[in-house]
Motif scaffolding. Structure first.
Motif, PDB file in Angstrom:
ATOM      1  N   TRP A 147       0.827  -1.206   0.000  1.00 10.25           N
ATOM      2  CA  TRP A 147       0.000   0.000   0.000  1.00 10.25           C
ATOM      3  C   TRP A 147       0.866   1.263   0.000  1.00 10.25           C
ATOM      4  CZ3 TRP A 147      -4.825   1.639  -0.707  1.00 10.25           C
ATOM      5  CH2 TRP A 147      -5.249   2.841  -0.144  1.00 10.25           C
ATOM      6  N   ASP A 148       1.868   1.282   0.853  1.00 13.24           N
ATOM      7  CA  ASP A 148       2.745   2.458   0.934  1.00 13.24           C
ATOM      8  C   ASP A 148       3.560   2.631  -0.347  1.00 13.24           C
ATOM      9  OD1 ASP A 148       1.824   2.930   3.487  1.00 13.24           O
ATOM     10  OD2 ASP A 148       3.566   2.068   4.495  1.00 13.24           O
ATOM     11  N   ALA A 149       4.022   1.514  -0.932  1.00 17.30           N
ATOM     12  CA  ALA A 149       4.865   1.610  -2.123  1.00 17.30           C
ATOM     13  C   ALA A 149       4.081   2.076  -3.336  1.00 17.30           C
ATOM     14  CB  ALA A 149       5.526   0.261  -2.404  1.00 17.30           C
ATOM     15  N   LEU A 150       2.827   1.657  -3.465  1.00 16.63           N
ATOM     16  CA  LEU A 150       2.007   2.157  -4.579  1.00 16.63           C
ATOM     17  C   LEU A 150       1.724   3.644  -4.410  1.00 16.63           C
ATOM     18  CD1 LEU A 150      -0.583  -0.695  -5.272  1.00 16.63           C
ATOM     19  CD2 LEU A 150       1.051   0.273  -6.905  1.00 16.63           C
ATOM     20  N   ASP A 151       1.563   4.070  -3.171  1.00 22.92           N
ATOM     21  CA  ASP A 151       1.465   5.497  -2.848  1.00 22.92           C
ATOM     22  C   ASP A 151       0.366   6.199  -3.654  1.00 22.92           C
ATOM     23  OD1 ASP A 151       2.151   7.802  -1.477  1.00 22.92           O
ATOM     24  OD2 ASP A 151       3.671   8.401  -2.955  1.00 22.92           O
TER      25      ASP A 151
END
Length: 481
Positions: A147-151
């Motif tokens: 989730w954080d990496a797709l941002d």
């Protein structure tokens, strides 16, 4: 009996028959239709006034029922909402339910057949009926990393345990807050719904398993390479042609060797090994290889990976597809993941998972266990084989080639020190004058910790630059906790 009394008796008899008939009709014959009628408030209150069991990830309830001071009795809440929304779905008194809230409705509401004896126990003991707890296979750290990496970018990440089929991460972005749709304030729910429906980024779509499926681009070369190995006529070291350009059979179209339009050959004298062709992601090599293999062999291998199959995880998964009745030019383009090839990220994670599991594809599953309110297990995850597209020996060759891609090819951004990482990038063309979609499909393993995953970023450009670093973050969350 005099005539007036006979008339009275006749009228009473007719009225009794009409009353009996109407009562029977409405209580027996029309019961199902009336209960299902959208304007039947009693049915709505019975449905939404029932306690639903929690949905749990790593011991944390991401969906729960809380008492509410209104006619419904309970309010469904989600924490955190958006990160898990494509999995949980929403439970709305206005718009119904989606995701696991829908596919496991009987379980969460306590009405499933498997919970019959538990319901009887509640009745006999005077306890209030409660829905079952659903524990998911998701790994909270992997989900958060994805989730954080797709941002917020449009795309999806799916990660699997290749040995069991357990879904470790399923992220679709952008997402939405299911609490807005679960509210009992109808006006606010309608406003939120309208905004979501009008959002061009389609936040209600679970891109991991449905929606408008994606061309996989060069990540599909993994399937073509596996099909070649399975014929017994190729190995990782087999020499295959790879000219800088190739005119497609019976066509005026010319294929360039690389996604950026490069025309350099894959090796000296326009040839390279199969392993080097995969490492360099040579378009002409795999287009010619696909034509040589033929449509039947390619389709058979793809179907063994799960293409064309309707899967329930337990949410329904849109089948991934190849084109039909392909001529050689279309087959060549299909073999580099273009033309009519369309996939879900889940399907491509299954492809990678097969190579990490000695050639066996496992049935993907989201539910780890179902438990009653006293934590008695009603069911638990049982790994199930879906198919074996490649032998264990050929799976080992595929892993060797995929490691080469990460160590000295297009996938170096996914590398993790001290961890065996193998993968394949993809840059998928999907529209004229549109930036390509970015793909990474691969696996990582360290001792007994394994993960297979697929990452797609819509209009993300080169897979090596955009998708591969996201894959690295997710793999680290599982393998290096």
């Amino acid at each position: 009996m005099n005539r007036p009394l006979r008339h009275v008796w006749l009228v009473v008899s007719v009225l009794f028959v009409l009353l009996f008939t109407s009562t029977t009709y409405f209580q027996v014959i029309a019961q199902g239709r009336l209960n299902a009628h959208g304007q039947n408030d009693r049915t709505l209150y019975n449905e939404y006034g029932r306690h639903r069991g929690p949905i749990v990830v790593d011991g944390h309830a991401i969906a729960v029922s809380q008492s509410s001071d209104d006619t419904y009795g309970y309010l469904r809440t989600y924490d955190p909402g958006a990160m898990y929304a494509p999995v949980t779905g929403y439970y709305s008194v206005v718009y119904g339910f989606t995701g696991l809230e829908r596919s496991l409705n009987d379980t969460l509401s306590g009405e499933a057949d498997a919970l019959f004896y538990h319901r009887i126990s509640d009745i006999l003991s005077g306890r209030q009926g409660r829905g079952a707890t659903v524990e998911l296979t998701l790994d909270a750290a992997a989900q958060e990393a994805a989730w954080d990496a797709l941002d917020g970018r449009r795309g999806s990440v799916v990660a699997l345990d290749p040995e069991t089929g357990a879904v470790l991460a399923m992220v679709s972005s952008p997402s939405y807050d299911p609490n807005q749709l679960a509210s009992h304030d109808s006006a606010a729910v309608n406003e939120a719904w309208t905004a979501l429906q009008e959002d061009p980024d389609r936040p209600l779509t679970n891109r991991a398993i449905g929606g408008d499926l994606y061309p996989p681009g060069s990540s599909f070369k993994l399937v073509v390479a596996a099909a070649a190995l399975e014929t017994g006529e190729y190995t990782a070291e087999s020499e295959i042609p790879g000219p800088g350009t190739w005119q497609l059979p019976n066509s005026s179209a010319v294929m360039n060797n690389h996604a950026a339009g490069g025309t350099e050959p894959c090796g000296p004298e326009d040839t390279s090994t199969l392993a080097d062709a995969l490492r360099q992601s040579c378009n002409t090599s795999f287009a010619m290889l696909g034509v040589d293999l033929g449509q039947e062999q390619l389709r058979e291998t793809a179907e063994e990976f799960g293409f064309g199959q309707s899967l329930e995880i337990p949410m329904s998964v849109t089948p991934s597809t190849l084109g039909e009745d392909l001529d050689d030019a279309q087959l060549a383009t299909t073999s580099i993941g273009q033309y009519e090839t369309r996939v879900t990220p889940l399907q491509m994670a299954m492809v990678a998972g097969a190579f990490a599991n000695d050639g066996v594809v496992m049935q993907p599953q989201l539910v780890q266990a179902v438990r009653t309110s006293d934590l008695t297990a009603v069911s638990e995850l049982t790994p199930q084989e879906l198919g074996q597209p490649v032998t264990a020996a050929n799976a080992a060759q595929m892993r060797q080639m995929m490691v080469g891609v990460v160590e000295d090819g297009t996938g170096t951004a996914a590398a993790i020190d001290g961890v065996e990482v193998g993968g394949k990038t993809g840059t998928a063309q999907w529209g004229e004058d549109r930036t390509p979609h970015s793909w990474y499909v691969g696996y990582g393993q360290l001792e007994d910790r394994k993960i297979a995953l697929a990452v797609v970023v819509e209009e993300g450009g080169y897979g090596s630059r955009t998708a591969a670093p996201i894959a690295q973050d997710v793999m680290e969350a599982v393998i290096l906790p």
